[in-house]
Design a protein around this motif. Structure first.
Motif, short mmCIF file in Angstrom:
data_model
loop_
_atom_site.label_atom_id
_atom_site.label_comp_id
_atom_site.label_asym_id
_atom_site.label_seq_id
_atom_site.Cartn_x
_atom_site.Cartn_y
_atom_site.Cartn_z
N ILE A 96 -1.37 4.05 -12.48
CA ILE A 96 -1.29 5.48 -12.24
C ILE A 96 -1.10 6.07 -13.48
CG2 ILE A 96 -0.01 7.22 -10.88
CD1 ILE A 96 1.46 5.08 -9.63
N ASN A 97 -2.10 7.00 -13.94
CA ASN A 97 -2.12 7.73 -15.23
C ASN A 97 -1.28 8.85 -15.14
OD1 ASN A 97 -3.63 10.01 -13.83
ND2 ASN A 97 -5.43 9.57 -14.93
N GLY A 98 -1.12 9.81 -16.08
CA GLY A 98 -0.29 10.92 -16.12
C GLY A 98 -0.75 12.21 -15.52
N ARG A 99 -1.85 11.99 -14.70
CA ARG A 99 -2.44 13.04 -13.74
C ARG A 99 -2.04 12.88 -12.51
NH1 ARG A 99 -6.50 15.66 -16.96
NH2 ARG A 99 -7.14 14.42 -18.84
N GLY A 100 -1.49 11.51 -12.17
CA GLY A 100 -1.22 11.22 -10.82
C GLY A 100 -2.45 10.50 -10.16
N GLU A 101 -3.18 10.08 -10.83
CA GLU A 101 -4.40 9.23 -10.39
C GLU A 101 -4.35 7.78 -10.55
OE1 GLU A 101 -7.73 12.55 -12.00
OE2 GLU A 101 -7.18 10.88 -13.34
N ARG A 107 0.90 -1.23 0.16
CA ARG A 107 0.02 -0.10 0.07
C ARG A 107 0.88 1.29 0.08
NH1 ARG A 107 -2.00 -1.02 4.42
NH2 ARG A 107 -3.75 -2.08 3.48
N ASP A 108 1.98 1.21 0.83
CA ASP A 108 2.80 2.29 0.83
C ASP A 108 3.70 2.53 -0.41
OD1 ASP A 108 3.53 1.37 4.32
OD2 ASP A 108 1.90 2.94 3.70
N ILE A 109 4.09 1.51 -1.12
CA ILE A 109 4.73 1.63 -2.31
C ILE A 109 3.75 2.19 -3.41
CG2 ILE A 109 6.08 0.34 -4.02
CD1 ILE A 109 6.95 -1.72 -2.08
N ALA A 110 2.75 1.69 -3.46
CA ALA A 110 1.91 2.28 -4.59
C ALA A 110 1.53 3.89 -4.33
CB ALA A 110 0.71 1.62 -4.48
N ALA A 111 1.34 4.25 -2.94
CA ALA A 111 1.22 5.58 -2.63
C ALA A 111 2.34 6.30 -2.96
CB ALA A 111 0.88 5.59 -0.99
N VAL A 112 3.45 5.78 -2.69
CA VAL A 112 4.69 6.78 -2.88
C VAL A 112 4.83 6.92 -4.34
CG1 VAL A 112 7.36 6.71 -3.03
CG2 VAL A 112 6.06 5.92 -0.95
N LEU A 113 4.61 5.74 -5.28
CA LEU A 113 4.75 5.94 -6.71
C LEU A 113 3.97 6.81 -7.11
CD1 LEU A 113 5.05 2.25 -7.75
CD2 LEU A 113 6.83 3.93 -7.77
N THR A 114 2.53 6.91 -6.83
CA THR A 114 1.53 7.99 -7.01
C THR A 114 1.88 9.34 -6.78
OG1 THR A 114 -0.40 6.20 -6.53
CG2 THR A 114 -0.77 8.47 -6.97
N GLU A 115 2.51 9.42 -5.46
CA GLU A 115 3.05 10.89 -5.18
C GLU A 115 4.26 11.31 -6.06
OE1 GLU A 115 4.24 10.57 -0.96
OE2 GLU A 115 2.04 10.15 -0.36
N GLN A 116 4.97 10.33 -6.48
CA GLN A 116 6.12 10.75 -7.29
C GLN A 116 5.56 11.43 -8.65
OE1 GLN A 116 8.64 7.01 -6.42
NE2 GLN A 116 10.04 8.46 -7.34
N VAL A 117 4.37 10.49 -9.39
CA VAL A 117 3.93 11.08 -10.46
C VAL A 117 3.30 12.28 -10.13
CG1 VAL A 117 2.34 10.43 -12.33
CG2 VAL A 117 3.53 8.58 -11.27
N SER A 118 2.67 12.42 -9.27
CA SER A 118 1.76 13.79 -8.96
C SER A 118 2.90 15.06 -8.79
CB SER A 118 0.99 13.62 -7.77
OG SER A 118 0.07 12.76 -7.64
N GLU A 119 3.96 14.68 -8.10
CA GLU A 119 4.65 15.82 -8.28
C GLU A 119 5.69 16.12 -9.61
OE1 GLU A 119 8.12 14.25 -5.47
OE2 GLU A 119 6.64 14.42 -3.69
N ALA A 120 5.79 15.00 -10.36
CA ALA A 120 6.28 15.21 -11.83
C ALA A 120 5.30 16.07 -12.55
CB ALA A 120 6.59 13.80 -12.42
N VAL A 121 3.79 15.96 -12.31
CA VAL A 121 3.14 16.68 -13.00
C VAL A 121 2.97 18.15 -12.65
CG1 VAL A 121 0.36 17.10 -13.17
CG2 VAL A 121 1.26 14.62 -13.09
#
Length: 354
Positions: A126-131, A4-18
């Protein structure tokens, strides 16, 4: 770190990149990097997101995380007498499920069983919107609307970061037999297509320039009947032959210089380009090692009903064949919908025009 934490971290990384507009280069096991990497310097490492989430041998379904090694999945399936039907090549011990599906890689069984995408039932991405989004399910009846799960196969990570995938699996055949026959190139193509159109238990067909190799899979009775019908000499190390072919350990792939993969109509006549050829997928996949320039190779592929990819080496043209205008327009619309900022595997050579 829990899943759960790894998926959340990956999502946060994508959101930051956005938010920052910085492109991401998605990395798993790194075994497919030779096929072209994104230009982005910021790495999104999914290798730690691994493990089998759900496995129902009776239901013939398995769900695993994208960073799970293919070797681990196949070992679990083999213990239950089952397999990934598309026989994926690994090209190294670090090959992951995510990388295999992102490239839509399939082995010798492909023309008789189907491609990797054909066995995808559902995905979480995870899409390119961080979702974080989920498509499909674990049974075919749950797949409604647009089948975006299969869209992920072959997208090279440019449309979404694959987190999990649910796949249909199949029982391993009780027996297998490989037969060999000496044939000319023209006879080989003709016979491969003839056999593929008959009710035979075929699971692979290849031609190395001198001999046709056929793999039969099924019951001992079915194999004996097919052998009498086809003829040919049994190959004692048949399993090893198909492994070496799948993993590019066959002697053909030791040729120095450029290596091209041509995906063409299986019935297309032998292609007249100077160099060495190896035919797989019962005629539909042809490997070319030679010095013909990129334009000649791609024109030959188009005439044979397909396209060409520069698998290894340098050339004076893009690695992947340029997309037709209508296909490129469709891709851009998909990219705009799933990754509007263009951060996922930004600059990947698969779509140099985008």
């Amino acid at each position: 770190m829990e899943e759960r934490d790894i998926a959340a971290v990956l999502t946060e990384q994508v959101s930051e990149a956005v938010d920052t507009g910085r492109g991401l280069r998605i990395v798993g096991g790194g075994s497919k990097a030779f096929l072209g990497q994104a230009e982005a310097t910021d790495v999104l490492d999914i290798g730690g997101h691994r493990g089998i989430v759900h496995y129902e041998p009776v239901e013939l379904v398995i769900t695993a995380r994208a960073g799970t090694p293919i070797a681990e999945i196949e070992a679990v399936l083999a213990a239950h007498g089952q397999m990934l039907p598309f026989e994926p090549p690994r090209f190294g011990p670090t090959a992951t499920l995510g990388g295999t599906l992102a490239m839509n890689l399939s082995g010798p069984r492909r023309p008789f069983a189907g491609a990797a995408r054909d066995f995808l039932l559902g995905t979480r991405i995870i899409n390119g919107r961080g979702e974080m989004l989920r498509f499909g399910g674990e049974v075919m009846k749950n797949v409604a609307g647009y089948d975006l799960s299969r869209l992920m196969a072959g997208s090279h990570g440019t449309l979404g970061v694959l987190l999990d995938a649910s796949m249909k699996i199949l029982p391993r055949p009780p027996a297998e037999l490989t037969l060999r026959q000496e044939l000319s190139p023209e006879e080989a193509i003709r016979q491969l297509n003839t056999w593929a159109g008959q009710p035979l238990p075929l699971s692979a067909g290849a031609y190395d320039g001198a001999c046709v190799y056929l793999r039969l899979s099924g019951s001992e009775t079915a194999l004996r009947a097919a052998q009498r019908r086809i003829g040919g000499e049994p190959v004692e190390d048949g399993a090893d032959f198909w492994h070496r072919l799948r993993e590019h350990e066959h002697a053909f792939f030791r040729h120095p210089g450029r290596l091209w993969r041509l995906s063409v109509a299986s019935s297309a006549a032998p292609i007249e380009l100077p160099g060495n050829w190896l035919v797989d997928w019962a005629g539909a996949q042809r490997w070319y090692a030679g010095d013909a320039d990129a334009a000649m190779v791609r024109q030959a592929a188009v005439r044979a009903g397909g396209h060409a990819t520069l698998w290894r080496g340098e050339a004076d043209a893009p690695r992947y064949q340029p997309l037709a205008p209508m296909v490129l327009a469709l891709h851009r619309r998909l990219k705009a919908a799933l990754d509007p900022a263009g951060i996922l595997n930004a600059g990947h050579p698969l779509y140099p025009q985008a």
